[in-house]
Design an enzyme around this catalytic site. Structure first.
Site, PDB file in Angstrom:
ATOM      1  N   ASP A 311       0.813  -1.213   0.000  1.00  0.00           N
ATOM      2  CA  ASP A 311       0.000   0.000   0.000  1.00  0.00           C
ATOM      3  C   ASP A 311       0.850   1.269   0.000  1.00  0.00           C
ATOM      4  O   ASP A 311       1.825   1.377   0.765  1.00  0.00           O
ATOM      5  CB  ASP A 311      -0.861  -0.037   1.280  1.00  0.00           C
ATOM      6  CG  ASP A 311      -1.777   1.140   1.413  1.00  0.00           C
ATOM      7  OD1 ASP A 311      -2.809   1.155   0.732  1.00  0.00           O
ATOM      8  OD2 ASP A 311      -1.454   2.061   2.194  1.00  0.00           O
ATOM      9  N   GLU A 381       1.207  -0.514  -5.023  1.00  0.00           N
ATOM     10  CA  GLU A 381       0.244   0.539  -5.287  1.00  0.00           C
ATOM     11  C   GLU A 381       0.978   1.864  -5.303  1.00  0.00           C
ATOM     12  O   GLU A 381       1.545   2.272  -4.286  1.00  0.00           O
ATOM     13  CB  GLU A 381      -0.840   0.591  -4.197  1.00  0.00           C
ATOM     14  CG  GLU A 381      -1.904   1.604  -4.543  1.00  0.00           C
ATOM     15  CD  GLU A 381      -2.426   2.431  -3.384  1.00  0.00           C
ATOM     16  OE1 GLU A 381      -3.540   2.953  -3.500  1.00  0.00           O
ATOM     17  OE2 GLU A 381      -1.726   2.572  -2.352  1.00  0.00           O
TER      18      GLU A 381
HETATM   19  C1  GLC Z   1      -4.101   3.345  -0.165  1.00  0.00           C
HETATM   20  C2  GLC Z   1      -5.427   2.680  -0.021  1.00  0.00           C
HETATM   21  C3  GLC Z   1      -6.422   3.662   0.479  1.00  0.00           C
HETATM   22  C4  GLC Z   1      -5.956   4.191   1.808  1.00  0.00           C
HETATM   23  C5  GLC Z   1      -4.561   4.752   1.687  1.00  0.00           C
HETATM   24  C6  GLC Z   1      -3.965   5.021   3.015  1.00  0.00           C
HETATM   25  O1  GLC Z   1      -4.098   4.301  -1.145  1.00  0.00           O
HETATM   26  O2  GLC Z   1      -5.822   2.149  -1.227  1.00  0.00           O
HETATM   27  O3  GLC Z   1      -7.698   3.107   0.612  1.00  0.00           O
HETATM   28  O4  GLC Z   1      -6.841   5.176   2.247  1.00  0.00           O
HETATM   29  O5  GLC Z   1      -3.689   3.855   1.053  1.00  0.00           O
HETATM   30  O6  GLC Z   1      -3.614   3.839   3.639  1.00  0.00           O
END
Ligand code: GLC
Length: 689
Positions: A311, A381
């Site tokens: 993440d 991500e």
């Molecule tokens: C990522 C997740 C999102 C979350 C963020 C902070 O972007 O996809 O849902 O709010 O991280 O952890």
């Protein structure tokens, strides 16, 4: 069978005696070597045995037999009639072994790598709050996921990514973690998790977990120890001196808006949070933090999880000088700089050293991947917007591996301009920038974005699924995309998402509504009580799994058909991908494999009107094209002239055709393949070519 000892001796049966009739003990104790050369009947001086070469003649007619002394056998074995066949046999064995080894090496060297599980199947994202509620509290849970595992089998999906279920105060619905080694009771227990994982593995499914390295919850034990300046933990987070009444040590802003600094009364300093103030950023400049997080990766790998979705990785490091970031619009008053898009994130995103941290984790996964059949997958991500080259860094280098792929978020822009050319541009953005030999992937939705069926329009959901499942690489399917679920309307009072509380239009709730399983109460999401954490979409009576399973022309049936086709047809999962045509409406491409005379042509209409596409200039295509599958069911099986391929707005065609002429050799600049492979029809095998 008889053995003879010289002329005149009586025939002797083998079983009669275990001794060579030509053999005599010398005074009961002579050696066989002595005996074989001795004149039978004569006694020898045992101290000085004489070897008489003529005596050997006497034994030439005696065959060796079991029980004969070794030395006698050796004597026989040196005779040409035994030695020659033996040597021939020996060299034949050596030659055969060498040929086999050479063949094995050649086959290994010529075989393309098998596709891994994360390449063979789409990645299906489960948002656990919304998938299936097993206990009637209105929120989905692990047991609920377990109840629905057959859905993945039905879809022919193998890889399931489950968004976070760690212990959490749920300020950001699980992305604020209080304990990385515990399951939140809302979702179940550690035992539920273990059962779910075991059951998934039993069914041949892989579980990908979310891993959230950038921040913890402010309720995490480490944060409490850090704010009280515990010597070990004081530098676990990013702290700096600031003014308690106007706590803004610099102009950095949170992704959710406003300053990314919050003053902490306990410590008397400000801490950094690039998301909510309840999500303090960990300090990865501190090696202990890296070690702690690595231990957590070990913990879950030991439990048997198959991979991680990492993440918000680009946020992991920040510049230590804490200087202001440059404003996108320098004329804007500093106090109005409040959103992520107001700044160039030179000091907070993708800092030097980030990839070393991630590659270290890749190495950990690689160690666990050595277990047979247990490849551990890693996907990143990172939203890098215009800077696609930053995204590509997550693939690693030719020498150092990193993720298997970073999520490709560029198709999220598809709704901005639904047209064939636009979709081609978005696809090409990835294909043109992806390092050679790497594996692409495609995302059109997730828990942070509006649903694609709403943003692009329901008209396009089928053709979008067709695009994802026929492009090269791994498609990602956000739960509900397989049935065309749409956004729900969420009134201000219903907003749950913290981002929505800051700015209603940024709320992510509309795309997080309960999965629509059936026309039953709460769409079958919660059949125990009348409670759901977000409203169910009112279209659930017609848009649901149960209804669509019964309809051959449904979004679900088409998803399943295409996914099955993708996995069963070599050109679709490992063949060439070649652009054929793009215009305001249509994007067309083909998939072919050298050596295989079966190929696929896709003609996808992303435009607003019907289109007639003339493909007659593509001489590698046959003149007549038979539609294997159309998103518009009535066109299945139709035969079209390649000069007039008709599609309606939102219609996609998969055309299967036979050919001996490949497109890719004539148009190398329009074609792409991750790893070249050719098909040898005579042996029904693939080889590197
Ligand atoms: C990522 C997740 C999102 C979350 C963020 C902070 O972007 O996809 O849902 O709010 O991280 O952890």
């Amino acid at each position: 069978m008889s053995l003879k000892k010289g002329p005149g001796s009586r025939p002797m049966e083998l079983g009669e005696c275990t001794r060579n009739p030509g053999y005599q003990d010398v005074e009961g104790g002579g050696s066989a070597a002595e005996t074989i050369n001795a004149d039978p009947g004569e006694k020898h001086d045992s101290a000085a045995p004489k070897l008489d070469p003529d005596a050997a003649e006497e034994y030439t007619q005696i065959k060796p037999y079991a029980g004969m002394p070794k030395e006698v056998l050796l004597q026989y074995s040196s005779q040409a009639r035994y030695r020659v066949p033996r040597e021939i046999l020996f060299w034949l064995t050596v030659a055969c072994t060498l040929v086999l080894v050479a063949l094995t090496i050649t086959v290994i060297a010529l075989s393309p790598r098998c596709l891994q599980w994360w390449q063979a199947s789409p990645v299906y994202q489960v948002y656990p709050r919304s998938f299936k509620d097993s206990n009637g509290d209105g929120v989905g849970d692990l047991k609920g996921i377990q109840e629905q595992l057959d859905h993945f089998l039905y879809l022919k999906v193998k890889s399931v990514w489950i968004s976070p279920f760690y212990l959490s105060p749920m300020k950001d619905f699980g992305y604020d973690v209080e304990d990385f080694r515990a399951i939140d009771p809302l979702f179940g227990t550690m035992r539920d998790f273990e059962e779910l994982l075991a059951e998934m593995h039993n069914k041949g499914l892989k579980l990908i977990m979310d891993f959230i390295p950038n921040h913890t919850s402010d309720r995490h034990r480490w944060f409490n120890l850090s704010r009280t300046r515990d010597p070990h933990y004081k530098d676990y987070y990013v702290w700096t001196d600031c003014n308690a009444t106007a706590p803004r040590p610099n102009n950095w802003v949170s992704v959710f808006g406003n300053s990314s600094w919050t003053y902490d009364d306990v410590r008397g300093q400000c801490y950094l949070h690039q998301f909510l103030k309840e999500q303090p950023d960990l300090n990865f400049r501190n090696p202990n933090v890296y070690k702690e997080m690595t231990d957590i990766i070990h913990f879950w790998l030991e439990k048997g999880v198959d991979g991680f979705r990492m993440d918000a990785v680009k946020h992991m490091l920040e510049a230590t000088h804490l200087r202001d970031e440059p404003q996108v619009d320098p004329s804007k008053p500093a106090e109005s700089v409040k959103t992520e898009f107001d700044l160039h994130h030179d000091y907070t995103y993708t800092q030097l050293g980030l990839h070393d941290l991630l590659r270290g984790w890749r190495a950990v996964l690689d160690v666990y991947s050595r277990e047979p059949g247990k490849y551990r997958f890693m996907v990143m991500e990172s939203y890098d917007y215009q800077e696609v080259e930053k995204t590509m860094m997550y693939y690693g280098t030719p020498l150092v591996r990193e993720s298997d792929f970073p999520f490709n978020f560029y198709l999220l822009y598809l709704p901005q301009n639904t047209s064939g050319l636009w979709v081609k541009d978005l696809v090409h953005l990835w294909m043109a920038n992806m390092p050679k030999g790497k594996w692409p992937n495609w995302v059109v939705g997730n828990h942070d974005k509006p649903r694609i069926a709403s943003s692009a329009g329901q008209t396009y959901i089928r053709v979008i699924n067709m695009l994802l499942l026929t492009l090269p690489g791994t498609p990602t399917t956000y739960y509900g995309e397989e049935i065309g679920m749409e956004n729900i309307n969420v009134t201000d009072s219903q907003i749950q998402d913290p981002a929505g509380k800051y700015n209603a239009s940024a709320s992510r709730d509309p795309g997080r509504s309960p999965m629509q399983w059936s026309g039953d109460m709460n769409a079958g999401f919660n059949i125990k009580t009348n409670s759901t954490w977000l409203p169910v979409h009112p279209d659930y009576t017609s848009v649901n799994v149960e209804v669509q399973k019964k309809d051959e022309g449904s979004v679900l049936a088409q998803y399943r058909f295409l996914n099955t086709l993708r996995q069963s047809e070599l050109p679709l999962h490992r063949g060439w991908f070649c652009y054929v045509h793009a215009d305001a409406s249509v994007f067309s491409y083909l998939r072919e494999l050298d050596g295989l005379d079966r190929a696929f042509l896709m003609v996808l209409n992303f435009g607003k009107e019907s289109a007639t596409t003339d493909l007659s200039s593509i001489r590698e295509l046959p003149d007549q094209l038979k539609v294997l599958m159309s998103t518009n069911q009535i066109n299945n099986g139709k035969v079209l002239q390649k000069s007039r391929v008709l599609t309606e707005a939102g219609e996609g065609l998969v055309i299967r055709y036979s050919t001996h002429t490949r497109f890719n050799p004539n148009h190398p600049e329009q074609c792409y393949v991750s790893e070249k492979a050719c098909y040898l029809s005579a042996m029904d095998i693939l080889y590197k070519c």
